[in-house]
Design a protein around this motif. Structure first.
Motif, PDB file in Angstrom:
ATOM      1  N   VAL A  57      90.281  18.452  60.132  1.00  0.00           N
ATOM      2  CA  VAL A  57      89.287  19.492  60.334  1.00  0.00           C
ATOM      3  C   VAL A  57      87.929  18.802  60.352  1.00  0.00           C
ATOM      4  O   VAL A  57      87.579  18.065  59.425  1.00  0.00           O
ATOM      5  CB  VAL A  57      89.333  20.550  59.215  1.00  0.00           C
ATOM      6  N   GLY A  58      87.184  19.014  61.417  1.00  0.00           N
ATOM      7  CA  GLY A  58      85.816  18.518  61.513  1.00  0.00           C
ATOM      8  C   GLY A  58      84.869  19.682  61.316  1.00  0.00           C
ATOM      9  O   GLY A  58      85.157  20.805  61.736  1.00  0.00           O
ATOM     10  N   VAL A  59      83.754  19.435  60.673  1.00  0.00           N
ATOM     11  CA  VAL A  59      82.766  20.485  60.438  1.00  0.00           C
ATOM     12  C   VAL A  59      81.488  20.125  61.193  1.00  0.00           C
ATOM     13  O   VAL A  59      80.858  19.111  60.904  1.00  0.00           O
ATOM     14  CB  VAL A  59      82.466  20.672  58.934  1.00  0.00           C
ATOM     15  N   GLU A  60      81.157  20.956  62.172  1.00  0.00           N
ATOM     16  CA  GLU A  60      79.901  20.823  62.899  1.00  0.00           C
ATOM     17  C   GLU A  60      78.871  21.734  62.243  1.00  0.00           C
ATOM     18  O   GLU A  60      79.189  22.866  61.884  1.00  0.00           O
ATOM     19  CB  GLU A  60      80.043  21.320  64.342  1.00  0.00           C
ATOM     20  N   ARG A  61      77.657  21.243  62.118  1.00  0.00           N
ATOM     21  CA  ARG A  61      76.596  22.077  61.544  1.00  0.00           C
ATOM     22  C   ARG A  61      75.535  22.337  62.602  1.00  0.00           C
ATOM     23  O   ARG A  61      74.943  21.417  63.143  1.00  0.00           O
ATOM     24  CB  ARG A  61      75.972  21.399  60.339  1.00  0.00           C
ATOM     25  N   PHE A  62      75.351  23.620  62.876  1.00  0.00           N
ATOM     26  CA  PHE A  62      74.310  24.052  63.795  1.00  0.00           C
ATOM     27  C   PHE A  62      73.179  24.650  62.976  1.00  0.00           C
ATOM     28  O   PHE A  62      73.421  25.352  61.999  1.00  0.00           O
ATOM     29  CB  PHE A  62      74.839  25.115  64.766  1.00  0.00           C
TER      30      PHE A  62
END
Length: 155
Positions: A57-62
């Motif tokens: 699981v990768g977490v992208e932060r916008f």
């Protein structure tokens, strides 16, 4: 769903094996892709063709002004041709699907890195997702070059 294709090639002053080893480790994608802030739950698995792969699981932060939004991605990282080609299949909320293939071609004292991206998005998200994918691809090339060129060279 619309499909877009992105291609970018660049040279890195490192061997294909050094670059491959770096890209084969999911944790190394944190910061390599500028939106990716975390990698969790790395485990062995299989890709859609049944090849050995790593799933995580990768977490992208916008960030939108003071508001932040964490987008959780399901990623399958497959060593298609060990030492020469890796493929990442990404499933993102909102029905966004991305497949990035990295080809490594030795070229004298450096390596030609070619990243090909296939991006499938719902029409309503296409412009935003394509803009993000293009910016990330360019940033990833610059950061990978910086990381590899600062590493001690193997003898």
């Amino acid at each position: 769903m619309p499909t877009d294709h992105l291609h970018h090639s660049f040279h890195v002053a490192a061997t294909a094996e050094e670059i491959y080893a770096h890209l084969a480790e999911p944790q190394n994608y944190v910061g390599l892709s500028p939106l990716l802030v975390a990698v969790r739950d790395v485990r062995p698995g299989r890709d859609e063709q049944g090849r050995e792969a790593l799933s995580y699981v990768g977490v992208e932060r916008f960030r939108f002004g003071p508001v932040k939004w964490d987008n959780r991605l399901r990623v399958t990282l497959t060593p298609v041709a060990p030492g020469r080609q890796l493929r990442s299949a990404v499933v993102s909320p909102g029905a966004v699907r991305l497949v990035a293939t990295v080809d490594l071609t030795p070229d004298g004292d450096s390596t030609l890195v070619t990243e090909s991206v296939e991006l499938r998005t719902p029409t309503v998200l296409r412009r935003f997702a394509l803009g993000q994918a293009t910016a990330v691809q360019q940033s990833r090339a610059a950061e990978l070059t910086r990381r590899m060129e600062r590493r001690p060279r193997s003898a």
